[in-house]
Design an enzyme around this catalytic site. Structure first.
Site, PDB file in Angstrom:
ATOM      1  N   CYS A  29       0.839  -1.195   0.000  1.00 15.67           N
ATOM      2  CA  CYS A  29       0.000   0.000   0.000  1.00 15.67           C
ATOM      3  C   CYS A  29       0.875   1.246   0.000  1.00 15.67           C
ATOM      4  O   CYS A  29       2.105   1.168   0.062  1.00 15.67           O
ATOM      5  CB  CYS A  29      -0.942   0.017   1.194  1.00 15.67           C
ATOM      6  SG  CYS A  29      -0.089   0.151   2.788  1.00 15.67           S
ATOM      7  N   CYS A  32       3.438   1.704   2.750  1.00 16.12           N
ATOM      8  CA  CYS A  32       4.688   0.957   2.528  1.00 16.12           C
ATOM      9  C   CYS A  32       5.654   1.798   1.704  1.00 16.12           C
ATOM     10  O   CYS A  32       6.857   1.861   1.990  1.00 16.12           O
ATOM     11  CB  CYS A  32       4.415  -0.358   1.793  1.00 16.12           C
ATOM     12  SG  CYS A  32       3.294  -1.492   2.622  1.00 16.12           S
ATOM     13  N   ASP A 472       8.345  24.470 -35.654  1.00 14.05           N
ATOM     14  CA  ASP A 472       9.355  24.652 -36.694  1.00 14.05           C
ATOM     15  C   ASP A 472       8.732  24.216 -38.021  1.00 14.05           C
ATOM     16  O   ASP A 472       7.999  23.222 -38.080  1.00 14.05           O
ATOM     17  CB  ASP A 472      10.580  23.795 -36.369  1.00 14.05           C
ATOM     18  CG  ASP A 472      11.628  23.867 -37.461  1.00 14.05           C
ATOM     19  OD1 ASP A 472      12.085  24.981 -37.755  1.00 14.05           O
ATOM     20  OD2 ASP A 472      11.969  22.814 -38.025  1.00 14.05           O
TER      21      ASP A 472
END
Length: 819
Positions: A29, A32, A472
Site C-alpha cells: 500500500c 509501505c 518549426d
C-alpha cells in the site's frame, strides 16, 4: 545476511552521485511506499522515489553510499530488496538473455534489447498465489453467510459449523494480509494489511471466544432476521471481508498486468534472430540477434524484422515501422538510409550494416524512457504520499476511539466491536497508492503503442499549463523534402573564368551550360551539408546527370550557408592539373547561402537588379539561396517544400485544445506566409528569417510575455529551443540531439502525433487526479460513517476492495485511447 546481487561496483569519484534501481518486495500500500522512501532518505545524501505497482525504487545516492547500505535500509523497513543490474554489453560473457537470481529466488531476465523484462507490474501477492486462496475462501464463505444470515437455513449448533467454515478463511486464505502485517509490526510500522489483518482476526477471535464460553448459544433455532442481526458471532464478517479483499487484490493484479502490457509488448518487439551476410563470399549464417556487434552486415529478407538499428548498403524496399511510430504507411528505403530495429521489411531484399546494437538501439532506448516515466511520480502524487505516511496510525487510533466511545455510551460490546472493525476495514490507503502509478502505467504504455515517448510524470502536469506551441516549419509542418525548383544565372561570365567545359561534367544533351555549371559548383559545396536545402540542390544536380566534383577547405555556418574550393574537371575528366600533365583551371571559391557565409565570400556588394531577382524568386513562394563564385554573385537557386497533408487538420485540433500555434522558420517571409495560410496560422503568428540561435530568443520572448511554451522541432538546430521551452516535443524522424533535448518524442513525422501526445498527456493527468479525488473522498466519507455504526463490516470490506479495483479500472480507460 549476504546479498549476492548487491556487490558494490567500482563507483564514480567521491562527491558525485549515481542512480541505483532497486526491486523491492513485500509492499502492499501507499504507506509501505512512504516507509521505504523515508528509510532510504535517512541515509546521507540519498533521495528515493518508490513505485508501488512496479515494486521498484529509483535511488539517487552519493558515490560513498554502497549498494549494500541501500539494500539494508530497505530491509530495516521490513521489505526485501535487490539491486537491478543493466544487461552486459554485446559480446561479453553473461550477455543479455542470461538470467540472474536474487536472494529471494526470483529470476530476472534481460532480453536482447538490453532492457530487464522481469514482470513486476503487480504489487503484493501475485495472481497465481491469490487465485487458490480466493477460490477456497469463496467456496467456504457462501454457505457460511447463508447459515449465519438466513434463519430458515439454520440448524441446532450451527455456530460450530460456522466456526469450522470460517477458520480456514480467516487463517489460511487471509494469510497474505497477516504475514504482511506481522512483517511490518516486527519493524515497528503499520500498513493497510495491518488494518485488514486486525479486522479479520478481531472478528474471528471474538466470535470464537464467545462460542467457546457459551457453547450452546446456537443450540436453538427459529429466530427472526431482526434478532439474528444482533447476534454476537461475526464469523461471516471475517470470511466476507477476506473474500472481498482477495477478490479485489486478484482483480487489481489482473488489471495492472493489462496496464503494463503495453510496455511488455514494446520490449518484445525485437527480432530474435539475424542473418549474418558476407558481401564478398555471399555466405549467410543465422545467429541470435543479441550477438550482433556494430559493423556486422546482415541480410533482411521480405517479411523479416530488422534485427537491429542499421544502415542500408544494398537493395530497396518498403519498411513498415507502424509498431514503433504508430504510422501505418510503409517508408521507402534504399542505400544510405537508416533502418530501425524491430521494424518490418515488407517487400525487397536488403543488405545492411549494424550501427547500434543491444541497449543502444532505438527500441531499447524507447523501453528505458517508458519504464523511467512509469517509475517517476507526478507532483500531484506527493500529497497522497504525505497523507499515507500517517494514515494507518491515525486509522488505528480512530478505531480504538470508536470502540471506546461506543462502550462508554451504549455498553454494548458487540455493537462497539462492529463499529471498530468497520473503521479498520473501510480505511484503505491502497487506492491512494495506486492512483498515480497505475494511471502512469496505462497512459505511458498506450502512448508507447502510438509511437509517443513521454519522459516522466512531470511532463503530464506541464502539458496542462501549455498555452502556446511553437512549430518549426521544415520537417514538422512541411514534408522537409525540398526539391530544386529553378536555377537562375545572374552573371554568365563566371563560366569562362572558371575554365569550365560542359563536356567534362555533363551529358552533351543537357541544356544551358551556365545553369549546369552553376548547379554543379553549388552541389559540390552543398554535398558536405545535411540541411534539407543542401540535399535538394545535390539531388537536383544528380537528376540532371551532372558529375559533382569534390570540395576542399569546406566550411559551414548554421543558418548562414556553406563554402569551399571547387575545381571543375577537364574534358578528359581529370581535376586540376593532375591528368596527363595538362594544366587546368585553379580551384575557385564557391559560397552558397543567405547570411554570413555569403557576406564573407563577396568582394563587393549585391547589385540592385540581382537583389530584385532574388526577391522575385521568394515572392513566388520558393526558398532562394545565393551562389557566389570567385567573390561575386553568380546566380540564385530556388527550392520548394510541400505542406504535409495532415498539418492543417492537426493545427486546427491544437486550436480546439486552447493552444496558440506559431510558425517559426529560417525561410523568407513570402514562403512562411504561404505555408501559414495553407495550415491556418494567422500572419501575426509567423516568425520568418530566424536563425537557429534566434529560435531560443522567440521561445524566451514568449515566456517573458507570460506564455507557457511548447516547442516542436526535428533538427540539430532545434535542440537549444527544445531545451529552453517549457515543454520540448521532438519529431522522431529528426536527429538524436533533438530527441535528447525534448520531454516528449513522437517517433513518426506526423503533426497529428503531437496532438495525440498533448491530448493523451492531459487525459492521463486527468485520470490520475480523478483517481486521487475518489480515493480521498472514499476515506473522508467512509471512516465517519463506519465510526457512527452505520456500516456493516462486510459491506466495508466490499467497499474497500472496490475502491482499489475502481481506481485501476478507471486508469485502464487510457488503454482504449485512439482505438
Amino acid at each position: 545476511m549476504t546479498h549476492p546481487a548487491s556487490s558494490t561496483p567500482a563507483g564514480p569519484p567521491a562527491g558525485t552521485t549515481r542512480r541505483v534501481d532497486l526491486d523491492v518486495t513485500g509492499m502492499t500500500c501507499a504507506s509501505c511506499v512512504g516507509r521505504v522512501e523515508r528509510k532510504l532518505g535517512k541515509l546521507e545524501g540519498v533521495t528515493a522515489s518508490v513505485n508501488l505497482p512496479l515494486e521498484q525504487a529509483t535511488v539517487t545516492a552519493p558515490a560513498g553510499v554502497s549498494d549494500e547500505e541501500l539494500v539494508a535500509a530497505v530491509e530495516k523497513a521490513g521489505y526485501g530488496a535487490t539491486v537491478r543490474r543493466p544487461a552486459p554489453p554485446a559480446g561479453h560473457a553473461g550477455h543479455a538473455g542470461h538470467a540472474h537470481t536474487s536472494e529471494h529466488g526470483e529470476e530476472h531476465a534481460a532480453d536482447h534489447d538490453g532492457v530487464d523484462h522481469h514482470d513486476h507490474m503487480a504489487h503484493g501477492p501475485s495472481e497465481d498465489m491469490l487465485k487458490p486462496r480466493l477460490i477456497g475462501a469463496a467456496v467456504l464463505t457462501v454457505p457460511l453467510v447463508l447459515i449465519s444470515m438466513v434463519p430458515a437455513l439454520q440448524f441446532p449448533h450451527w455456530g460450530w459449523v460456522a466456526f469450522a467454515l470460517a477458520a480456514p478463511v480467516a487463517l489460511w486464505a487471509a494469510w497474505p494480509f497477516h504475514s504482511a502485517a506481522f512483517r511490518a509490526a516486527r519493524h515497528g510500522s503499520s500498513t493497510m494489511d495491518t488494518l485488514v489483518s486486525l479486522g479479520v482476526l478481531v472478528s474471528f477471535s471474538f466470535s470464537a471466544v464467545e462460542l467457546i464460553l457459551a457453547p450452546d448459544m446456537t443450540a436453538h433455532v427459529g429466530g427472526t432476521m431482526a434478532e439474528m442481526a444482533h447476534h454476537s458471532l461475526y464469523f461471516e464478517a471475517a470470511a466476507v471481508i477476506t473474500t472481498f479483499l482477495l477478490l479485489g487484490r486478484w482483480l487489481e493484479a489482473r488489471a495492472k498486468r493489462e496496464a503494463g502490457a503495453a510496455l511488455r509488448a514494446l520490449l518484445d518487439l525485437g527480432a530474435a534472430q539475424a542473418t549474418l551476410y558476407d558481401p564478398e563470399t555471399h555466405d549467410e549464417r543465422t545467429v541470435p540477434a543479441e550477438s550482433l556487434a556494430p559493423g556486422d552486415v546482415v541480410l533482411i529478407r521480405p517479411g523479416e524484422k530488422v534485427p537491429t538499428d542499421a544502415e542500408v548498403l544494398e537493395g530497396t524496399s518498403a519498411v513498415d515501422a507502424s509498431l514503433l511510430t504508430g504510422e501505418s504507411v510503409p517508408v521507402e528505403v534504399g542505400p544510405g538510409d537508416a533502418l530501425t530495429g524491430a521494424t518490418l521489411n515488407t517487400s525487397g531484399r536488403l543488405v545492411a550494416r549494424a550501427t547500434r546494437v543491444g541497449s543502444d538501439t532505438t527500441l531499447a532506448q524507447m523501453g528505458r524512457l517508458v519504464s523511467e516515466a512509469q517509475t517517476g511520480k507526478a507532483r500531484v502524487a506527493r500529497l497522497a504520499d504525505r497523507i499515507s505516511a500517517v494514515f494507518v496510525p491515525i486509522v488505528l487510533g480512530i478505531a480504538v476511539l470508536t470502540f471506546a466511545v461506543w462502550m462508554l455510551v451504549t455498553g454494548d460490546l458487540p455493537s462497539a466491536l462492529r463499529a471498530g472493525v468497520a473503521v479498520l476495514v473501510i480505511a484503505c490507503p491502497c487506492a491512494l497508492g495506486l492512483a498515480t502509478p497505475v494511471g502512469l502505467l496505462a497512459g505511458t504504455g498506450r502512448a508507447a503503442q502510438l509511437g509517443i515517448l513521454i519522459r516522466g510524470p512531470e511532463v503530464l502536469e506541464d502539458s496542462r499549463t501549455v498555452d502556446t506551441i511553437v512549430l518549426d516549419k521544415t520537417g514538422t509542418v512541411t514534408e522537409g523534402r525540398m526539391a530544386l525548383a529553378d536555377v537562375l544565372v545572374l552573371d554568365p561570365a563566371f563560366v569562362a573564368e572558371t575554365g569550365a567545359s560542359r563536356s567534362a561534367f555533363v551529358d552533351e544533351t543537357a541544356p544551358d551550360q551556365a545553369a549546369d555549371v552553376l548547379l554543379t559548383l553549388a552541389a559540390a559545396v552543398e554535398r558536405g551539408s545535411e540541411h534539407p536545402i543542401a540535399r535538394a540542390i545535390v539531388a537536383g544536380a544528380e537528376e540532371r546527370g551532372l558529375t559533382v566534383p569534390g570540395v576542399a577547405d569546406f566550411a559551414s555556418t548554421a543558418g548562414g550557408g556553406v563554402s569551399g574550393l571547387v575545381a571543375l574537371p577537364h574534358d578528359d575528366g581529370a581535376l586540376g592539373s593532375g591528368a596527363h600533365g595538362a594544366a587546368g583551371p585553379d580551384p575557385v571559391r564557391v559560397a552558397v547561402g543567405r547570411g554570413s557565409v555569403l557576406e564573407t565570400a563577396l568582394d563587393g556588394g549585391i547589385l540592385a537588379e540581382h537583389r530584385a531577382a532574388f526577391e522575385a524568386a521568394e515572392q513566388a513562394g520558393a526558398t532562394a539561396v545565393w551562389v557566389a563564385v570567385g567573390g561575386r554573385v553568380a546566380g540564385v537557386l530556388s527550392v520548394r517544400d510541400t505542406v504535409k497533408d495532415t498539418s492543417a487538420d492537426a493545427i486546427a485540433r491544437l486550436r480546439q485544445m486552447g493552444l496558440r500555434p506559431l510558425l517559426v522558420t529560417g525561410d523568407n517571409a513570402a514562403v512562411a506566409a504561404q505555408v501559414a495560410e495553407a495550415v491556418g496560422i494567422p500572419a501575426a503568428d509567423v516568425v520568418s528569417g530566424v536563425r537557429p540561435e534566434d529560435k531560443v530568443d522567440v521561445v524566451t520572448r514568449l515566456q517573458s510575455e507570460g506564455a507557457v511554451v511548447a516547442m516542436v522541432g526535428d533538427g540539430v538546430n532545434d535542440a537549444p529551443a527544445l531545451a529552453a521551452a517549457d515543454m520540448g516535443i521532438a519529431m522522431g524522424s529528426g536527429t538524436d540531439v533533438a530527441r535528447e533535448a525534448a520531454q516528449i518524442t513522437v517517433m513518426g513525422d506526423d503533426l497529428h502525433q503531437v496532438v495525440q501526445a498533448l491530448d493523451l498527456s492531459r487525459r492521463t493527468l486527468g485520470i490520475i487526479r480523478m483517481n486521487l479525488f475518489w480515493a480521498f473522498l472514499y476515506n473522508v466519507l467512509g471512516i465517519p460513517v463506519a465510526a457512527l455504526g452505520l456500516l456493516n463490516p462486510m459491506i466495508a470490506g466490499g467497499a474497500m476492495a472496490a475502491s482499489s479495483v475502481l481506481v485501476v479500472l478507471n486508469s485502464l480507460r487510457l488503454t482504449r485511447y485512439a482505438r
